[in-house]
Design an enzyme around this catalytic site. Structure first.
Site, short mmCIF file in Angstrom:
data_model
loop_
_atom_site.label_atom_id
_atom_site.label_comp_id
_atom_site.label_asym_id
_atom_site.label_seq_id
_atom_site.Cartn_x
_atom_site.Cartn_y
_atom_site.Cartn_z
N ASP A 165 2.74 35.23 49.67
CA ASP A 165 3.50 36.43 50.04
C ASP A 165 4.88 36.07 50.51
O ASP A 165 5.86 36.72 50.20
CB ASP A 165 2.80 37.15 51.19
N GLU B 114 6.69 33.37 49.88
CA GLU B 114 7.56 32.95 48.78
C GLU B 114 8.03 34.16 47.97
O GLU B 114 9.20 34.29 47.64
CB GLU B 114 6.80 32.00 47.85
N PHE B 115 7.09 35.08 47.69
CA PHE B 115 7.43 36.27 46.92
C PHE B 115 8.51 37.07 47.63
O PHE B 115 9.53 37.44 47.05
CB PHE B 115 6.18 37.13 46.71
N SER C 31 5.30 51.76 49.22
CA SER C 31 4.94 50.66 50.12
C SER C 31 5.96 50.66 51.26
O SER C 31 6.88 51.46 51.27
CB SER C 31 4.94 49.34 49.37
N LEU C 32 5.78 49.76 52.21
CA LEU C 32 6.67 49.72 53.36
C LEU C 32 7.71 48.63 53.19
O LEU C 32 7.45 47.60 52.60
CB LEU C 32 5.87 49.42 54.63
N GLU D 253 0.60 49.36 64.78
CA GLU D 253 -0.76 49.18 64.26
C GLU D 253 -0.89 47.83 63.54
O GLU D 253 0.11 47.31 63.06
CB GLU D 253 -1.06 50.29 63.23
N LYS E 222 -1.60 45.48 60.48
CA LYS E 222 -1.49 45.63 59.04
C LYS E 222 -2.66 44.87 58.43
O LYS E 222 -2.69 43.64 58.45
CB LYS E 222 -0.16 45.05 58.58
N ASP F 240 -4.97 43.21 55.66
CA ASP F 240 -4.62 42.57 54.41
C ASP F 240 -5.66 42.92 53.35
O ASP F 240 -6.61 42.19 53.11
CB ASP F 240 -4.56 41.06 54.63
N ARG G 139 -3.30 52.69 44.62
CA ARG G 139 -1.87 52.93 44.64
C ARG G 139 -1.31 53.05 43.22
O ARG G 139 -0.45 53.86 42.94
CB ARG G 139 -1.13 51.78 45.36
N GLU H 169 -6.60 51.22 53.81
CA GLU H 169 -6.73 49.93 53.17
C GLU H 169 -8.22 49.63 52.98
O GLU H 169 -9.01 49.84 53.88
CB GLU H 169 -6.13 48.90 54.13
N TYR I 192 -5.05 54.98 57.91
CA TYR I 192 -3.90 54.97 58.81
C TYR I 192 -2.83 56.02 58.54
O TYR I 192 -1.79 56.01 59.19
CB TYR I 192 -3.27 53.59 58.85
N LYS J 115 5.91 41.20 59.14
CA LYS J 115 4.84 40.35 58.61
C LYS J 115 4.77 39.02 59.35
O LYS J 115 5.79 38.42 59.66
CB LYS J 115 5.06 40.12 57.12
N CYS K 63 0.41 1.41 39.76
CA CYS K 63 -0.54 2.46 39.39
C CYS K 63 -1.91 2.16 40.00
O CYS K 63 -2.46 1.09 39.77
CB CYS K 63 -0.64 2.56 37.88
N CYS L 158 -4.35 1.43 36.87
CA CYS L 158 -4.24 0.28 35.97
C CYS L 158 -3.36 -0.84 36.52
O CYS L 158 -3.27 -1.91 35.91
CB CYS L 158 -3.72 0.71 34.61
N CYS M 151 3.26 6.39 35.94
CA CYS M 151 2.77 5.11 35.43
C CYS M 151 3.24 5.02 33.98
O CYS M 151 2.88 5.86 33.16
CB CYS M 151 1.24 5.07 35.49
N CYS N 213 -3.36 2.73 30.42
CA CYS N 213 -3.84 3.31 31.68
C CYS N 213 -4.99 4.26 31.38
O CYS N 213 -4.82 5.25 30.66
CB CYS N 213 -2.68 4.04 32.35
ZN LIG Z 1 -1.67 3.46 35.15
#
Ligand SMILES: [Zn+2]
Length: 696
Positions: free
Chosen positions: A34, A36-37, A83-84, A113, A115, A117, A136, A184, A236, A323, A417, A420, A435, A441
């Site tokens: 979430d 990252e998004f 959505s919020l 309140e 939230k 998930d 939704r 939810e 809610y 969040k 490695c 190998c 490697c 290998c």
């Molecule tokens: Zn290797």
């Protein structure tokens, strides 16, 4: 940022976010956390604000993702289901409060309140009975999941008179004839763990988090199964015409009195200080809750004020979500394993003292690469922070230096490695160690053998276990060895019978018919994927021409750049690889491209065609079909484009551009009528879809 760069970045962000949305809502299998998004979405918003000329109505910033599945009937929402707006920053909560105060003065209160998930739901009650439950969806239209919702135990089918108020008139608030209440659907940790355990036992992919588990379960086709999933609901937000309440809090209290599930973990706050206190309290306390929460929702409590503040096109102006950062756990790093992958990349994996994180016990975590280890200044014996992203394996995000003991040791990323013993080389661009011993290998060899047999390559029916056995018994060392296998040799494998050996040999025999482009792909030259293999095969026509090509000549092929040219050149410079090719030739594999594809018609002579979206055949096959009927393929729409052939989910940018330039848009069906295509044209190159089967 330069304008051109900004444009490229905007396109990139939109693509990533759209795909993430699809993974999240349709596949229930998120690819980004979430956090990252939200960070990527914010970056996109900022860029679109700076360069409004690149704004587009179909940008992911302009609408919420969609979870609509075709199996369910759909109904429009009476009130749009937005959505919020959300933030990870308390100063933005302050900014929200300031904006509200500016709009409506300072005589209002906030309802704070938890939230939950889970996945959003909208219930309609008519005359006290549950009438309909909608997801939704895209915010305007939702899926009708009423049947499934009836199996969720804490959602009442019939509202009830609270104890102590028997006669109707004495109820604190009689329920309206019709109202909506939103909330939810969530899956408590205990049910989530039980479900994932079962899925692992059945060798199914476990759900990444309770939210995806809840949303996946709500969309089960067999509603009886829903009952076993342990879903719960919390509500809610009540909506309706002329509701008899002046505050949001009153509405929720009444809902609770009627038997609807409403969380008691709420508080009316009067200042930003009180809000902050509530946030801080739950940021710690939530770890003890039996269900997942991901933040705090702050709403203006007085309904007339809510109305006054209104909505933007996406969010209500009277509410915001704060969040929490992803949940972290602190635990001890015991050791680090270095794993060799199929391409030779060496990845560090941390072994941890088992720790509870978001409802599961975590023992291993990813460290990505040597650079990251250095950046974290990680030591064996350190206490480290672990976080779950979208992936199943959690990642280490930091080291708690205050807890570093005297006995910690610096880990050494191996110079050789672990499989190998060959000296590793570092690819600066990818920050990964590889490697280089591609031909000796074991992990890499097995990886290449599996790739060679795979469906998109030689399409030989064999599982990884078969390859393991053949390799361990020294029956197969390189891909050419497959064609020296005999029934007698195969019967020496554990568990193999006449029938399985015969099937395998027959499948190998079939593979001799596989086209040159796929044989080239099957060789497993680094960076040479299916598409590149096809271009190279077409360009040179046969293997000898490719093996003798200079780097410059390789660069003349479409889609081949420096890196790929170098890789192909190096591959065929190796004597061992040339040997393999000559043995495969002797075995009867195809090393020459087909003559130019048969011309089916001249219907498209002189036409330049752009395709977009999905068709009943693959896009490459569609392009081949166009060429076979005399047409020319083009990647972008211009005034010279004859028409846009639009399949399912055609790119909105392309559609818009076609419309703007007056280029006609035609469907696959119309196209097939145009070329008089019969069904037999439908499978020109690709094999029939089939699972890669193990012989056991
Ligand atoms: Zn290797």
């Amino acid at each position: 940022m330069e304008k051109a760069q900004a444009y490229i970045r905007i396109q990139e962000l939109r693509e990533v976010l759209r795909e993430a949305n699809r993974q999240y809502y349709v596949e229930n299998s998120p690819t980004l956390s979430d956090y990252e998004f939200d960070m990527l979405l914010k970056e996109l918003e900022a860029l679109e604000k700076e360069y409004p000329e690149f704004m587009s109505p179909d940008s992911p910033t302009q609408h919420v993702g969609s979870d609509i599945k075709k199996e369910f009937e759909q109904f429009p929402h009476r009130y749009p289901m937005l959505s919020l707006g959300n933030t990870y920053d308390i100063s933005e909560v302050q900014a929200f409060a300031d904006r509200a105060t500016k709009g409506i003065g300072n005589s209002f209160t906030y309802s704070c309140e938890l939230k939950f998930d889970g996945t959003a739901i909208c219930l309609t009650y008519r005359n006290g009975r549950l009438f309909r439950a909608l997801t939704r969806g895209d915010g305007t239209v939702g899926d009708d999941v009423t049947r499934n919702v009836r199996h969720i135990s804490n959602i009442p089918q019939q509202l009830s008179v609270p104890q102590g108020f028997t006669p109707t008139a004495q109820r604190p608030h009689p329920w309206p004839d019709e109202f909506e209440i939103r909330g939810e659907i969530y899956m408590p940790w205990s049910a989530f763990d039980r479900l994932n355990e079962e899925r692992l036992k059945d060798e199914e992919q476990p759900f990444a988090n309770p939210r995806n588990a809840a949303s996946g379960s709500l969309k089960l086709i067999d509603s009886r199964q829903v009952a076993n999933r342990g879903l719960e609901c919390t509500l809610y937000h009540m909506l309706g015409e002329n509701l008899p309440f002046t505050t949001h809090d009153q509405a929720l209290k009444a809902a609770s009195d009627w038997g609807l599930p409403v969380s008691d973990k709420r508080r009316i706050c009067r200042s930003i200080e009180e809000i902050e206190e509530f946030i801080n309290h739950w940021d710690t306390e939530r770890k003890n809750l039996p269900y997942a929460t991901d933040g705090i929702v702050i709403k203006v409590n007085e309904l007339p004020y809510q109305e006054e503040l209104g909505y933007t096109s996406k969010f209500p102006r009277w509410a915001v979500a704060y969040k929490f950062k992803a949940e972290q756990a602190l635990t001890k790093l015991i050791s680090i394993d270095y794993q060799v992958g199929r391409t030779g990349a060496v990845t560090p994996v941390a072994n941890l003292e088992p720790v509870q994180l978001s409802g599961t016990i975590v023992k291993r975590a990813s460290l990505h690469n040597a650079d990251q280890m250095e950046q974290l200044d990680i030591h064996i014996g350190d206490y480290v922070y672990v976080e779950k992203g979208g992936e199943i394996i959690p990642k280490i995000t930091g080291v708690e230096l205050s807890q570093r003991g005297a006995d910690v040791t610096l880990p050494h990323f191996p110079a050789f490695c672990p499989d190998c013993g060959t000296a590793l080389i570092k690819d600066e661009e990818e920050a990964k160690s590889f490697c280089p011993n591609q031909t000796g290998c074991p992990t890499q060899i097995k990886g290449r053998l599996v790739h060679f047999l795979s469906r998109k390559a030689m399409n030989v029916i064999a599982g990884d276990a078969t390859v393991d056995q053949l390799f361990n018994k020294a029956l197969v060392w390189n891909v050419a060895d497959f064609y020296d296998l005999t029934k007698e040799l195969l019967l020496t494998l554990e568990g193999w019978k006449e029938r399985s050996a015969e099937r395998f040999l027959k499948s190998l025999q079939e593979s001799r018919k596989v086209g040159f482009d796929r044989v080239l792909f099957a060789l497993g030259i680094r960076y040479v994927g299916e598409t590149t293999a096809r271009s190279v095969a077409r360009h040179f026509g046969n293997i000898d021409a490719i093996m003798n090509a200079t780097k410059e000549e390789l660069l003349n092929v479409d889609d081949v750049g420096e890196v790929i040219a170098e890789s192909i050149f190096e591959f065929f410079s190796e004597e061992a690889n040339r040997d393999i090719v000559s043995r495969l030739k002797e075995a009867g594999l195809r090393f020459e491209a087909d003559a130019a594809p048969e011309q089916l018609s001249a219907e498209l002579e002189g036409k330049t065609i752009v395709i977009s979206g999905n068709f009943s055949i693959s896009r490459d096959e569609m392009k081949a079909l166009i060429a076979a009927n005399g047409g020319k393929n083009s990647g972008s729409i211009s005034g010279k484009t004859s028409f846009l052939l639009a399949g399912e989910k055609a790119g909105p940018e392309k559609l818009k551009k076609a419309e703007a330039l007056g280029v006609s848009i035609i469907s696959e069906e119309e196209f097939r009528q145009m070329i008089g295509s019969a069904a037999e044209q439908e499978h020109m190159t690709e094999p029939v879809d089939g699972e890669q089967l193990s012989l056991f």
